[in-house]
Design a protein around this motif. Sequence first.
Motif, PDB file in Angstrom:
ATOM      1  N   ALA A 225      78.488  50.084 -23.589  1.00 49.11           N
ATOM      2  CA  ALA A 225      77.248  50.610 -23.651  1.00 49.11           C
ATOM      3  C   ALA A 225      75.998  49.740 -24.065  1.00 49.11           C
ATOM      4  CB  ALA A 225      77.143  51.754 -24.820  1.00 49.11           C
TER       5      ALA A 225
ATOM      6  N   LEU B  48      74.953  49.755 -20.396  1.00 46.92           N
ATOM      7  CA  LEU B  48      73.733  50.403 -20.446  1.00 46.92           C
ATOM      8  C   LEU B  48      72.373  49.858 -21.238  1.00 46.92           C
ATOM      9  CD1 LEU B  48      75.466  53.842 -21.248  1.00 46.92           C
ATOM     10  CD2 LEU B  48      74.702  52.817 -19.074  1.00 46.92           C
ATOM     11  N   LYS B  49      72.773  48.539 -21.771  1.00 47.78           N
ATOM     12  CA  LYS B  49      71.728  47.775 -22.755  1.00 47.78           C
ATOM     13  C   LYS B  49      71.293  48.593 -23.671  1.00 47.78           C
ATOM     14  CE  LYS B  49      71.989  44.946 -19.251  1.00 47.78           C
ATOM     15  NZ  LYS B  49      72.895  43.622 -19.706  1.00 47.78           N
ATOM     16  N   GLU B  50      72.139  49.468 -24.453  1.00 53.05           N
ATOM     17  CA  GLU B  50      71.791  50.255 -25.672  1.00 53.05           C
ATOM     18  C   GLU B  50      71.997  48.998 -26.898  1.00 53.05           C
ATOM     19  OE1 GLU B  50      74.168  53.743 -26.224  1.00 53.05           O
ATOM     20  OE2 GLU B  50      73.417  54.712 -24.439  1.00 53.05           O
ATOM     21  N   SER B  51      71.080  49.475 -27.928  1.00 53.11           N
ATOM     22  CA  SER B  51      71.191  48.422 -28.882  1.00 53.11           C
ATOM     23  C   SER B  51      72.295  48.576 -29.728  1.00 53.11           C
ATOM     24  CB  SER B  51      69.807  48.552 -29.589  1.00 53.11           C
ATOM     25  OG  SER B  51      70.030  47.809 -31.084  1.00 53.11           O
TER      26      SER B  51
ATOM     27  N   ARG C 228      77.270  58.705 -18.556  1.00 53.01           N
ATOM     28  CA  ARG C 228      76.117  58.516 -19.092  1.00 53.01           C
ATOM     29  C   ARG C 228      75.138  58.046 -18.114  1.00 53.01           C
ATOM     30  NH1 ARG C 228      72.332  60.150 -22.793  1.00 53.01           N
ATOM     31  NH2 ARG C 228      70.988  58.471 -23.695  1.00 53.01           N
TER      32      ARG C 228
ATOM     33  N   PRO D 234      73.047  59.191 -27.210  1.00 55.73           N
ATOM     34  CA  PRO D 234      73.254  58.149 -26.466  1.00 55.73           C
ATOM     35  C   PRO D 234      74.967  58.092 -26.652  1.00 55.73           C
ATOM     36  CG  PRO D 234      72.160  57.834 -28.520  1.00 55.73           C
ATOM     37  CD  PRO D 234      72.021  59.180 -28.077  1.00 55.73           C
TER      38      PRO D 234
ATOM     39  N   SER E 262      76.450  55.407 -27.576  1.00 57.56           N
ATOM     40  CA  SER E 262      76.763  54.738 -29.002  1.00 57.56           C
ATOM     41  C   SER E 262      76.971  55.543 -30.063  1.00 57.56           C
ATOM     42  CB  SER E 262      75.743  53.510 -29.058  1.00 57.56           C
ATOM     43  OG  SER E 262      74.325  53.972 -29.174  1.00 57.56           O
TER      44      SER E 262
END
Length: 287
Positions: A111, A115-118, A171, A235, A237
Amino acid sequence: MSPALSGLLFQLSALVLFVALDTVTKLLTTEYPIPQIVFCRFLFHMISVALALRIATGRLPWRSRAPVTQTVRSLTLVMANVLFTVALAHVPLADAAAVSFASPLLTVALAALVLKESVSARRWAGIAVGFLGVLVALRPPFLTGEEPPHWALILPLGTAAVFAGYQILTRKLAAVDDPHTTILHTGIAAGLVTAVVQPFVWTPPTGLGWALLALAGVFGAAGHFLLVQAYSRAPASLLAPMTYTQLVWSTLSSALVFGDWPDGWTLLGAAIIAGGGILVALPGRRP
């Protein structure tokens, strides 16, 4: 109800159905070839999803804006199912489930990368702790001083890696296709690919066999429908660490249905994996 909370509830419900699917699958491995089990699982998945969508919406939303991604996602699920089903034929359900719980850790890592999730430093630390737990659950001889475990115990780790990719694709598709389209496509490529080998492996099922094969498809379809709904609301994560609740149901099923009580290494590894998952799941500080 907030989207995040509803996503979590969908995710938790899906996990219960996945344990039921794994239990039925392990029962079937004693009577039928693995390719036949996987094919029937996706065949009845497609039938139940198509009927449910037809009744609920009056149509079959099969047109996708990302057909290649849908196909790849379906094929990753085939691979994950084959690896895990082979493992279930040789090792207890609780052991296979414990090792496969590397998947949420891999999902969080993907992710962040895809997905560039933090993902915070604490969550990366949780991922590292979780992989230490996977190592313990695998019982390497240099750690336990015992004989190596059955070779099939490594297969759930492959399942974890493939299923992490499946969740990331789920996702990504949530931003492209309607969830009904995604759940319909889940079994199409999988069913077509596994149908090719059926003339070489097919064993005529008994009445009970047909019932269990159909039940596996229904459990899988319902579980993946809920999973798609979850990932369309929250999300990856946040959702991935909730997979650790499945440890409880898998352990109970392994003990009560098959009489396979987990040993100390499995329980220790599962506890460490869950500890890493808790680190990943804890909410970050507010500014």
